[in-house]
Enzyme design. Structure first.
Site, short mmCIF file in Angstrom:
data_model
loop_
_atom_site.label_atom_id
_atom_site.label_comp_id
_atom_site.label_asym_id
_atom_site.label_seq_id
_atom_site.Cartn_x
_atom_site.Cartn_y
_atom_site.Cartn_z
N GLU A 56 0.83 -1.21 0.00
CA GLU A 56 0.00 0.00 0.00
C GLU A 56 0.87 1.26 0.00
OE1 GLU A 56 -3.08 -0.07 2.99
OE2 GLU A 56 -3.47 2.08 2.74
N LYS A 236 -7.14 -0.86 11.58
CA LYS A 236 -6.56 -1.26 10.30
C LYS A 236 -5.33 -0.40 10.00
CE LYS A 236 -5.90 -1.58 5.69
NZ LYS A 236 -5.01 -0.74 4.85
N ASP A 252 4.01 -14.80 11.11
CA ASP A 252 2.66 -15.20 10.72
C ASP A 252 1.70 -14.05 11.03
OD1 ASP A 252 0.11 -16.29 10.55
OD2 ASP A 252 0.74 -18.25 11.28
N HIS A 349 -1.99 10.41 0.30
CA HIS A 349 -2.14 9.05 -0.21
C HIS A 349 -2.20 9.06 -1.73
CE1 HIS A 349 -3.22 4.90 0.62
NE2 HIS A 349 -4.07 4.97 -0.39
#
Ligand code: NAD
Length: 405
Positions: A56, A236, A252, A349
């Site tokens: 991202e 998030k 993991d 962004h």
């Protein structure tokens, strides 16, 4: 592998096809992601370069930028529990739950010793089973937790080995039918806590003074504390940074995610893992979550990218790696809230997203930046526009970008 070999291997994705074929099944090839580093990360007075693997745009730049602001207030202060994972051994059809719990407690020392015989290497390194806890869940169902100190390993396989080794003896003691024997990813005995104190002046932008930004971040935190829809996105943003470090070090990340979100919902209402408050002229941040990261075992044995990530971060233990990864998560959360509280997330962004779009449109080399700057300036960050700008650029005899419309 020496550093030069690692750098070369990471450049090629870190994993040759022949090795990938031995790690999982039905392999067609490998799948690369960008490997980057976050800068300015200071944890407990020590500087770290944090490896990040993420697709991202803006996550790495934002985390580095926010870590720089935190640095102005003395960096991140972090602490972590001992690396204790939970093995669960489940039984059904237990005739007397209370009696079974009592018997298991009476035989605790024998059960702990039995668990330890299954992981001699771990015991040699100072880890092993520390305690046990029987829990009667009703309707004949009993689960026994084995708390295993996994030292520098994430611990899933180690803990599963313990769970399988003790099941028969437990079955004799509780007289039930043996069920599942596996770790819990809600590793709430292996939590990490991070705090930071950012002077408001460090948060200022061109258009907003530091106190305005600080208060906007505090309001955004309160929004997340009241609303699970917002808390999910808040977390998030935090996991953007934390997962990227987990992946870069061969850990993991599904285990990390499962534990984090279960912990966020522990009160019955999904809540933010990191909260922000005003304190005088400062912004105070507090983060807590369970985190099972390892510096040994798992893919770190075979994946050159994971080896490189561990080499870059140079953490002295799994516990220290968890503190650094959680700090990067906190930086990501701060960066997102600061952007949302000021210009909105899209401005920064989209500038970076424009580079991906330019690349997808076929731009290479210096053309990537030129096309990206142009489509961003046009406010039309689409592949079609990027292709058109690129075509005009290549027709042009000079290197000047085409005029904006
Ligand atoms: P592992 O199986 O590689 O075991 C770690 C090994 O490292 C052990 O043999 C241990 O003795 C050795 N070791 C060397 N130095 C050590 C040190 N300083 N401290 C501790 N151990 C040391 O890895 P693991 O951590 O037991 O399991 C992790 C793997 O299990 C991950 O790949 C994960 O994806 C996978 N897994 C996860 C789940 C889950 O999360 N639900 C379930 C099954 C498997």
């Amino acid at each position: 592998m020496d550093v030069a070999e690692l750098v070369a291997a990471v450049g090629e994705g870190g994993l040759a096809c022949e090795k990938a074929d031995k790690i999982i099944e039905n392999v067609l090839g490998t799948f690369s992601l960008p490997f980057a580093v976050a800068l300015n990360v200071q944890v407990n007075g020590e500087d770290f370069v944090a490896p990040m693997v993420v697709e991202e745009p803006s996550v790495v730049a934002a985390a580095s930028n926010a870590a720089r602001m935190v640095r102005e207030g003395g960096g991140f202060s972090a602490e972590a529990d001992e690396p204790i994972m939970i093995a669960q051994v489940q039984f059904d059809e237990v005739p007397d739950g209370a009696r079974a719990c009592l018997r298991i407690k009476q035989y605790a020392n024998e059960l702990i010793a039995l668990g330890n015989t299954a992981v001699p290497g771990l015991v040699r390194r100072g880890g092993g089973v520390r305690s046990i806890e029987p829990r009667y869940l009703g309707d004949g169902m009993l689960v026994v937790h084995f708390h295993v100190d996994c030292r520098d390993a994430m611990g899933a396989n180690l803990v599963n080995t313990v769970a399988e080794a003790v099941a028969d003896r437990l079955q004799e003691l509780c007289d039930g039918r043996t069920g599942l024997r596996i770790l819990s990813n809600l590793c709430d005995r292996r939590k990490v806590r991070v705090t930071c104190c950012v002077p408001a002046r460090a948060l200022a932008s061109d258009d907003f003074d530091g106190i305005e930004v600080r208060d906007g971040i505090v309001r955004a935190s309160r929004f997340a504390e009241r609303d699970p829809y917002r808390a999910t996105t808040h977390n998030k943003g935090l996991m953007n940074g934390l997962d990227a470090v987990a992946i870069a070090t061969g850990n993991d990340w599904r285990a990390v995610e499962a534990g984090a979100h279960a912990y966020a919902a522990r009160s019955g209402t999904y809540s933010p893992l990191c909260v922000w408050r005003a304190d005088g002229n400062d912004l105070m941040g507090e983060l807590e979550l369970p985190l099972s990261l390892g510096t040994v075992g798992g893919p770190s044995r075979v994946h050159a990218g994971a080896k490189m990530g561990l080499r870059v971060v140079d953490a002295s233990s799994a516990t220290e790696l968890a503190m650094v990864a959680a700090s990067v998560g906190m930086a990501s959360n701060l960066a997102a809230l600061r952007a949302l509280a000021t210009d909105g997330i899209q401005r920064g962004h989209m500038a970076l997203h424009a580079r991906s779009v330019a690349t997808a449109a076929g731009a290479i080399g210096a053309d990537v930046e030129r096309v990206a700057a142009h489509i961003h300036g046009l406010g039309d960050i689409t592949i079609d526009t990027a292709r058109r700008v690129l075509a005009e650029l290549s027709r042009s005899t000079t290197s000047a970008p085409p005029p904006a419309e």
